[in-house]
Design a protein around this motif. Structure first.
Motif, mmCIF file in Angstrom:
data_model
loop_
_atom_site.group_PDB
_atom_site.id
_atom_site.type_symbol
_atom_site.label_atom_id
_atom_site.label_comp_id
_atom_site.label_asym_id
_atom_site.label_seq_id
_atom_site.Cartn_x
_atom_site.Cartn_y
_atom_site.Cartn_z
ATOM 1 N N VAL A 198 5.971 -19.912 -3.167
ATOM 2 C CA VAL A 198 5.675 -18.762 -4.033
ATOM 3 C C VAL A 198 5.818 -17.489 -3.216
ATOM 4 C CG1 VAL A 198 3.907 -17.600 -5.423
ATOM 5 C CG2 VAL A 198 4.105 -20.100 -5.490
ATOM 6 N N GLY A 199 6.534 -16.511 -3.752
ATOM 7 C CA GLY A 199 6.698 -15.230 -3.096
ATOM 8 C C GLY A 199 6.503 -14.089 -4.076
ATOM 9 N N VAL A 200 6.174 -12.911 -3.544
ATOM 10 C CA VAL A 200 5.943 -11.727 -4.375
ATOM 11 C C VAL A 200 6.653 -10.537 -3.743
ATOM 12 C CG1 VAL A 200 4.224 -10.231 -5.464
ATOM 13 C CG2 VAL A 200 3.658 -12.627 -4.978
ATOM 14 N N GLU A 201 7.414 -9.795 -4.543
ATOM 15 C CA GLU A 201 8.080 -8.573 -4.077
ATOM 16 C C GLU A 201 7.099 -7.415 -4.222
ATOM 17 O OE1 GLU A 201 11.471 -6.742 -2.362
ATOM 18 O OE2 GLU A 201 11.074 -8.861 -2.820
ATOM 19 N N LEU A 202 6.748 -6.744 -3.097
ATOM 20 C CA LEU A 202 5.688 -5.741 -3.071
ATOM 21 C C LEU A 202 6.195 -4.406 -2.535
ATOM 22 C CD1 LEU A 202 2.893 -8.045 -1.587
ATOM 23 C CD2 LEU A 202 3.026 -7.230 -3.956
ATOM 24 N N LEU A 203 5.474 -3.322 -2.929
ATOM 25 C CA LEU A 203 5.794 -1.979 -2.439
ATOM 26 C C LEU A 203 4.505 -1.234 -2.160
ATOM 27 C CD1 LEU A 203 7.939 0.286 -1.961
ATOM 28 C CD2 LEU A 203 7.612 0.933 -4.358
ATOM 29 N N GLY A 204 4.455 -0.614 -0.968
ATOM 30 C CA GLY A 204 3.301 0.206 -0.614
ATOM 31 C C GLY A 204 3.605 1.675 -0.793
ATOM 32 N N LYS A 205 2.965 2.513 0.022
ATOM 33 C CA LYS A 205 3.196 3.959 -0.068
ATOM 34 C C LYS A 205 4.591 4.325 0.413
ATOM 35 C CE LYS A 205 -1.685 5.129 0.680
ATOM 36 N NZ LYS A 205 -2.640 5.803 1.590
ATOM 37 N N ASN A 206 5.119 3.522 1.339
ATOM 38 C CA ASN A 206 6.427 3.814 1.936
ATOM 39 C C ASN A 206 7.441 2.735 1.554
ATOM 40 O OD1 ASN A 206 5.466 6.108 3.644
ATOM 41 N ND2 ASN A 206 4.259 4.486 4.603
ATOM 42 N N ARG A 207 8.667 3.157 1.409
ATOM 43 C CA ARG A 207 9.742 2.223 1.140
ATOM 44 C C ARG A 207 10.250 1.659 2.471
ATOM 45 N NH1 ARG A 207 11.552 1.899 -3.917
ATOM 46 N NH2 ARG A 207 10.796 3.442 -5.418
ATOM 47 N N PRO A 208 10.960 0.532 2.453
ATOM 48 C CA PRO A 208 11.439 -0.231 1.296
ATOM 49 C C PRO A 208 10.394 -1.240 0.816
ATOM 50 C CG PRO A 208 12.288 -1.214 3.292
ATOM 51 C CD PRO A 208 11.503 -0.015 3.726
ATOM 52 N N SER A 209 10.722 -1.902 -0.290
ATOM 53 C CA SER A 209 9.876 -3.003 -0.740
ATOM 54 C C SER A 209 10.121 -4.208 0.169
ATOM 55 C CB SER A 209 10.188 -3.358 -2.197
ATOM 56 O OG SER A 209 11.518 -3.840 -2.320
ATOM 57 N N PHE A 210 9.248 -5.181 0.079
ATOM 58 C CA PHE A 210 9.370 -6.365 0.938
ATOM 59 C C PHE A 210 8.804 -7.569 0.210
ATOM 60 C CE2 PHE A 210 5.302 -4.433 1.667
ATOM 61 C CZ PHE A 210 4.418 -5.490 1.805
ATOM 62 N N ARG A 211 9.172 -8.742 0.674
ATOM 63 C CA ARG A 211 8.694 -9.973 0.050
ATOM 64 C C ARG A 211 7.654 -10.647 0.935
ATOM 65 N NH1 ARG A 211 12.916 -13.763 -2.880
ATOM 66 N NH2 ARG A 211 13.013 -11.767 -3.970
#
Length: 828
Positions: A198-211
């Motif tokens: 199971v994985g989730v694509e996430l984004l915080g205050k700064n780019r890029p997104s990550f898994r």
């Protein structure tokens, strides 16, 4: 002035050395071994201390005559075959044949064929090393005894010949074959385990997104099955879709935040210089060369290549070595080159030195260039394509081994997800901060571990450590909230653990080295013999045992366990090392191995029925259609068959799975007799060919055969068809015109697989497959066209699998290259 005779192994080496020494020396080549055990008969007196009966080889009698002539005219003789056991044996036999000349004879060793290396060798003469010769002789006699005694057992229990080859069982080759068969048995017995990561694509205050990947759910650590790690009772595994769906559903509504952030610098240490095994492994994985081809090319580089004004020069040190030792002068030269080429930051404070294996003989330096003045690019025009590739490998590795470590910035982030349950996820990445030694080997090496690197890892960073790709994670802070990027959002997919990979030539050499089977001088020969005996087939560079190879190995394991025992085979290598060092007697060693082996052979040959491990006849309900007797099912190397029990009165046999009758080739008749042509498959391969229907096994009416056309008309003569040539004889295939052997003698050739697809740009009748596995493409070879497109799986082209860009079609004898018009007119 006195004249000296120097005898080396090869004409190329003789030519190079003659250039350095001048007219006061005569340099001759023995062209390998001049004496050996005759092929027929045992030729070893078992009752009298295993005394061998050597004879001058028939094709070397003229060589020996020439050496005797030169020996009479010389004042001193220097024996200079290669500096290893085989070379020592050659020197011993030459000394035996030239003893009647009654001239002083000295053994000299050239570890590099340069002026300095030759002068150094001549300045340190010594006697032929009798202990080293005894070690080689013991190996040769053991191989003859075991092979000669064991082959009749195989003939009795299996069959005498397969595809025209007599069955044989080499001492070391049998252990190597067992490795391949054991791996295949593992693959067959492997039980894949289902799991759902199971994985989730996430984004915080700064780019890029990550898994990020799930590692814990509701306080239970998630176990991901692997081939080596089979989950135990009580382990938490998402082993089915329902369990994975429950977790993903909760994660879709969960709140995400950063729990911990760990950053640390990781080092990837410079690998050691090449030894024989690591050179063969890298040549296999990086340039697609077999072990034997690699050693043949390396031999030429060692013996000397003509590089223009300098004449022949030995470009590398001796290539059969298990030592990582390097001379101080060579190391200083590499460090100076690195500073000038890459900069001071790429030169470590102290030179890099590497540990040599405890069981290494350490007789020679590591494989390295003989001079840092001879850069591969500077002498490329003097080298053949394969010579340049191998020399570049050796050059790059030697430079890399004296460079600074590569540095990575590694980051590991733990993420907390709070839904109905609490979950933990992890994201990792490492980014190259300083290339260090990777700069010498190119970006392609940053993703994969190179041969020999495992010996210096010792807790340091491995490429793509932990399975993470080289990727940049954004700046993240503990406690920082994260949002799900949808799509792709929360992901899960069904996966299964994978069986171990089959061996290729490189990984087989690594396994042999790890087990202590063979020595640097024998790895290539071991692999070549295993492949040449119908025991193993190559499928996409993987080594797959044939039915014959598997059956033979299982039989030997049951009846002759020591012959295929890894530890026993490795112990013999250690015992031979002891003979070479003078710590053991070769006759006692041979006696201790041969006598118990001979007892098993006698028992096996006297037993009427095959014992455990060998195939046995099985009763069947089939009745012989010739005499009415019952038939039994028997083992066959290609397919099983039914045999009449009334043998020898009735010799009727029937294949268990008879091959369908060959199809008639409708496009043309036999050019010799006008009968129908049949499409047949070459035994042991998938290679199809044409054969006249008048062919018979006994007294054929017509013996015409031809390669199978591929449906493309020759673009040069417009009369013949393009056919595949050479693959059936073990050579690298090429595609040529079917009229190459007719009165037309058309010399059209392609070195890339043609594909029957018209060029959309110039209307040529075919395209070719190029780019290898890394960037497969279909391209047009019509001069001036330039069309190219990516190759998809649906194209189904027949690749040659060597990963090389081959040249465009060649027209010899002064013929012009294919014109755009000519290729376009060729009919499909």
């Amino acid at each position: 002035m006195s004249k000296a005779l120097i005898i080396v192994e090869s004409p190329a080496k003789a030519k190079t050395i003659q250039k350095y020494l001048g007219k006061d020396y005569e340099v001759l080549a023995s062209k390998g071994h001049i004496r050996d055990l005759p092929k027929s008969g045992l030729q070893v007196d078992v009752e009298h201390g295993y005394a061998p009966h050597y004879e001058v080889l028939e094709d070397h009698k003229s060589v020996v005559t020439e050496m005797r002539r030169a020996a009479k005219e010389a004042d001193v003789i220097f024996l200079a075959p290669d500096p290893d056991r085989e070379g020592e044996a050659i020197a011993w036999h030459i000394a035996h044949e030239l003893r009647s000349a009654k001239k002083p004879m000295h053994r000299v060793e050239f570890h590099e064929i340069t002026k300095k290396g030759v002068q150094l060798g001549l300045s340190t003469p010594h006697e032929v090393n009798q202990n080293r010769f005894n070690a080689q002789q013991a190996r040769r006699i053991l191989d003859r005894l075991i092979g000669y005694e064991l082959s009749p057992v195989l003939w009795k229990r299996l069959c005498r010949q397969v595809n025209g080859h007599y069955l044989s069982a080499g001492r070391v080759q049998s252990s190597a074959l067992r490795l391949i068969v054991d791996r295949e048995d593992e693959i067959i017995a492997f039980n894949p385990q289902e799991y759902w990561p199971v994985g989730v694509e996430l984004l915080g205050k700064n780019r890029p997104s990550f898994r990020a990947s799930l590692i814990e759910s509701d306080g239970r650590k998630l176990v991901t099955p692997t081939r080596e790690r089979v989950p135990k009772a009580g382990d938490y595994v998402l082993s089915n879709e329902a369990d994975a769906a429950a977790v993903t559903a909760d994660l879709k509504t969960a709140r995400f935040k950063v729990a911990t952030v760990e950053r640390k610098e990781r080092r990837r240490r410079a690998p050691p210089p090449y030894i024989t095994s690591s050179l063969q492994r890298d040549a296999s994985s990086r340039i697609g060369f077999s072990a034997s081809r690699t050693m043949q090319v390396a031999q030429r580089l060692y013996e000397g290549i003509d590089v223009g004004a300098e004449g022949p020069v030995g470009l590398i040190t001796y290539m059969r070595t298990d030592s990582t030792r390097m001379s101080a002068e060579a190391v200083d030269g590499a460090r100076t080159y690195i500073e000038q080429r890459f900069g001071k930051e790429f030169v470590p404070e102290k030179p890099n030195f590497f540990k040599t294996r405890s069981n290494a003989q350490d007789a020679h330096e590591a494989i390295r260039p003989t001079s840092m003045e001879l850069h591969p690019d500077a002498i490329k025009k003097f080298l053949k394509s394969d010579e340049f590739k191998v020399y570049r490998l050796i050059w790059e590795r030697f430079v890399a081994c004296q460079m600074s470590d590569a540095l990575y910035d590694g980051t590991t982030v733990t993420i907390e997800a709070q839904g109905a349950k609490k979950h933990l996820l992890r994201a990792s990445g490492q980014v190259l901060k300083f290339a260090g030694w990777l700069e010498a080997q190119g970006a392609s090496e940053r993703a994969e571990e190179v041969a020999g690197e495992e010996s210096v890892r010792d807790g340091a960073a491995a490429p793509s450590e932990g399975g993470d790709e080289e990727k940049t994670l954004p700046m993240l802070a503990e406690g920082e909230g994260l949002s799900v990027i949808d799509p792709p959002g929360v992901l899960t997919e069904q996966k299964f653990t994978q069986p171990p990979a089959r061996y290729n030539e490189g990984s087989l050499v690594k396994a042999l080295e790890d087990l202590g089977i063979g020595r640097p001088s024998t790895y290539a020969e071991i692999v070549s013999k295993v492949l040449s005996r119908d025991y193993v087939q190559k499928q996409d560079k993987q080594l797959v045992p044939t039915k014959l190879g598997t059956t033979k190995t299982h039989g030997l394991q049951a009846r002759f366990p020591t012959v295929v025992d890894y530890e026993f085979t490795a112990k013999i290598e250690k015992d031979l090392d002891a003979v070479e060092s003078g710590e053991a007697d070769w006759v006692k060693l041979v006696d201790a191995i041969y006598k118990p082996f001979k007892e098993i052979v006698v028992a096996e040959m006297s037993a009427k029925e095959p014992g455990e491990g060998w195939p046995r006849a099985e009763p069947s309900d089939r009745i012989c259609d010739k005499c009415g007797s019952p038939m039994v099912k028997r083992w066959g190397p290609n397919s099983n068959f039914f045999a009449c029990t009334a043998y020898p009165k009735c010799k009727n046999i029937v294949d268990e799975n008879p091959a369908p009758p060959p199809e008639v080739y409708a496009d043309r008749k036999c050019p010799k007799c006008s009968r129908d042509l049949l499409v047949k498959t070459r035994r042991g391969t998938d290679e199809k060919f044409l054969s006249c229907s008048g062919w018979r096994k006994k007294e054929p009416l017509c013996d015409y055969t031809a390669p199978m056309p591929i449906g493309i008309r020759c673009p040069k003569c417009h009369d013949g068809e393009v056919i595949k040539v050479g693959a059936a004889k073990g050579r690298r295939p090429f595609w040529g015109c079917s009229n190459y052997a007719t009165d037309l003698k058309c010399d059209f050739r392609l070195f890339q697989p043609p594909v029957k697809e018209a060029c959309p740009q110039c209307n040529a009748a075919f395209l070719v497959q190029a780019g290898g596995k890394t960037r497969p493409v279909l391209k047009c070879v019509t001069e001036g066209c330039g069309f190219e497109r990516a190759l998809s799986a649906a194209d189904g082209a027949d690749g040659d699998g060597d990963g090389e860009e081959a040249p465009a079609p060649k027209f010899r004898g002064g013929a012009k290259k294919a014109s755009k018009k000519g290729a376009s007119e060729a009919s499909a």
